[in-house]
Design a protein around this motif. Sequence first.
Motif, mmCIF file in Angstrom:
data_model
loop_
_atom_site.group_PDB
_atom_site.id
_atom_site.type_symbol
_atom_site.label_atom_id
_atom_site.label_comp_id
_atom_site.label_asym_id
_atom_site.label_seq_id
_atom_site.Cartn_x
_atom_site.Cartn_y
_atom_site.Cartn_z
ATOM 1 N N THR A 137 30.990 32.851 -51.693
ATOM 2 C CA THR A 137 30.255 33.349 -50.525
ATOM 3 C C THR A 137 29.133 34.293 -50.957
ATOM 4 O O THR A 137 28.159 34.467 -50.234
ATOM 5 N N SER A 138 29.276 34.893 -52.142
ATOM 6 C CA SER A 138 28.326 35.940 -52.541
ATOM 7 C C SER A 138 26.868 35.461 -52.563
ATOM 8 O O SER A 138 26.008 36.113 -51.968
ATOM 9 N N MET A 143 25.454 35.272 -49.151
ATOM 10 C CA MET A 143 25.088 36.543 -48.500
ATOM 11 C C MET A 143 23.634 36.875 -48.795
ATOM 12 O O MET A 143 22.903 37.347 -47.929
ATOM 13 N N TYR A 166 32.506 46.356 -47.211
ATOM 14 C CA TYR A 166 32.420 45.725 -48.547
ATOM 15 C C TYR A 166 31.133 46.219 -49.226
ATOM 16 O O TYR A 166 30.037 46.104 -48.660
ATOM 17 N N TYR A 178 27.425 44.307 -49.507
ATOM 18 C CA TYR A 178 26.546 43.925 -48.381
ATOM 19 C C TYR A 178 25.199 44.648 -48.394
ATOM 20 O O TYR A 178 24.159 44.002 -48.260
ATOM 21 N N ASN A 180 33.729 41.990 -40.436
ATOM 22 C CA ASN A 180 34.601 41.498 -41.501
ATOM 23 C C ASN A 180 36.047 41.708 -41.050
ATOM 24 O O ASN A 180 36.491 42.824 -40.899
ATOM 25 N N ASN A 185 37.717 44.279 -45.593
ATOM 26 C CA ASN A 185 37.722 44.980 -46.876
ATOM 27 C C ASN A 185 36.877 46.234 -46.661
ATOM 28 O O ASN A 185 35.731 46.104 -46.232
ATOM 29 N N ASP A 190 32.202 37.774 -41.808
ATOM 30 C CA ASP A 190 32.748 37.463 -43.127
ATOM 31 C C ASP A 190 34.243 37.228 -42.941
ATOM 32 O O ASP A 190 35.012 38.165 -42.745
ATOM 33 N N ILE A 215 36.290 35.717 -45.150
ATOM 34 C CA ILE A 215 36.828 35.306 -46.457
ATOM 35 C C ILE A 215 38.332 35.580 -46.583
ATOM 36 O O ILE A 215 39.028 34.870 -47.302
ATOM 37 N N TYR A 216 38.857 36.598 -45.865
ATOM 38 C CA TYR A 216 40.291 36.910 -45.998
ATOM 39 C C TYR A 216 41.150 36.161 -44.985
ATOM 40 O O TYR A 216 42.349 36.436 -44.869
ATOM 41 N N SER A 234 38.193 31.708 -52.444
ATOM 42 C CA SER A 234 38.623 32.654 -53.475
ATOM 43 C C SER A 234 39.971 33.297 -53.183
ATOM 44 O O SER A 234 40.827 33.375 -54.063
ATOM 45 N N LYS A 235 40.137 33.772 -51.956
ATOM 46 C CA LYS A 235 41.276 34.656 -51.688
ATOM 47 C C LYS A 235 42.520 33.870 -51.289
ATOM 48 O O LYS A 235 43.528 33.929 -51.978
ATOM 49 N N ARG A 278 34.586 29.747 -57.937
ATOM 50 C CA ARG A 278 33.335 30.010 -57.246
ATOM 51 C C ARG A 278 33.030 28.919 -56.203
ATOM 52 O O ARG A 278 32.244 28.010 -56.437
HETATM 53 C C1 LIG Z 1 34.782 41.061 -47.947
HETATM 54 C C2 LIG Z 1 34.435 40.173 -49.084
HETATM 55 N N1 LIG Z 1 33.523 39.187 -48.904
HETATM 56 C C3 LIG Z 1 33.169 38.382 -49.921
HETATM 57 C C4 LIG Z 1 33.705 38.533 -51.185
HETATM 58 C C5 LIG Z 1 33.229 37.635 -52.296
HETATM 59 O O1 LIG Z 1 33.786 36.375 -52.211
HETATM 60 P P1 LIG Z 1 33.389 35.137 -53.141
HETATM 61 O O2 LIG Z 1 34.405 35.086 -54.240
HETATM 62 O O3 LIG Z 1 33.517 33.953 -52.227
HETATM 63 O O4 LIG Z 1 32.000 35.314 -53.617
HETATM 64 C C6 LIG Z 1 34.658 39.539 -51.416
HETATM 65 C C7 LIG Z 1 35.221 39.727 -52.775
HETATM 66 O O5 LIG Z 1 35.942 40.639 -53.047
HETATM 67 C C8 LIG Z 1 35.023 40.365 -50.340
HETATM 68 O O6 LIG Z 1 35.935 41.330 -50.504
#
Ligand SMILES: Cc1ncc(COP(=O)(O)O)c(C=O)c1O
Length: 303
Positions: free
Chosen positions: A104-105, A108, A129, A132, A175, A179, A203, A205-206, A232-233, A241
Amino acid sequence: MTPTNIHLAQRVTEVTPFLAMEIMERAKALEAEGREIIYLCLGEPDFPTPEPIVKRACEAMQAGETRYTHSLGRIELREALSEHYQNRYNVTVDPEQIVVSSGTSPLMLLLAAALCDPGDEVILTDPGYACYPNFIRFVGGKPRFLRTRPEQGFQPQPDEVRALINDKTRALLINSPANPAGSILSRSELARLAELPIPLISDEIYHGLTYEGEEHSILEFTENAFVLGGFSKAYAMTGWRLGYLIAPKSAVRALQTFHQNVVISANSFVQLAGVTALREGEPYVAEMRAEYDRRRRHLIPRL
Ligand SMILES: Cc1ncc(COP(=O)(O)O)c(C=O)c1O
């Protein structure tokens, strides 16, 4: 050889280090010196990636799936993601609204670049996070921080967000699960945030790692939103990736064009492994989630 005087642009020198990565790198160096390390630095599962996902990637590589793919991502993966959103959240996502990338990075950065002209603002929560604000500043935008409070799970309150909106505001970033707070936004909180007169970046991702309460996607409440999601998570695939962005149709072409230039496409065989994660991963995710929950219940009273 004489060293060359290299001028580094201000925009790169202003990027703050990702401290969690720096600590992990330092810990690895100490481990290499023989020290015993307990890693608490990154949001990184300590489980191996589930077996069927690894197998699919190996098979795909051996079958020659090693070329560039469509810049939005392989259609099999985008269709599997679309199915996932239908089954899990009851929302319809057109595969043409999805951009798959190497985590996702990078997405962003792409999104910040697509939304912000110099001086434009994105509202972020503080705490949030740490990466950002760097993406927003890098493209000349301005993070507007909304200080959030523990009694609200450090989540943004619609009235407080409204007070920060001006004619330069391009989005609010949310988010959930969050995080670093770990809190989630409820259905009614998401519904109220979705009424704000600005696009939302969510976001997610979690998702898949919620222990109490229900998990909702912002897309259940509005189409005027960008969703960041990834493998990822929940699937323990940090090093693979693989991530994706779901965008309103009107924004996809601009995002795709930039993505073609910067990333070209995510790894082909990793994308096929992502299809297996979505179709066969849930029992493994459930097992990992149960173990994280056991650890969480051990830790909370002691904290
Ligand atoms: C809130 C949040 N978004 C995105 C990411 C990054 O995710 P990715 O591995 O998909 O780049 C993290 C990684 O710790 C995260 O904590």
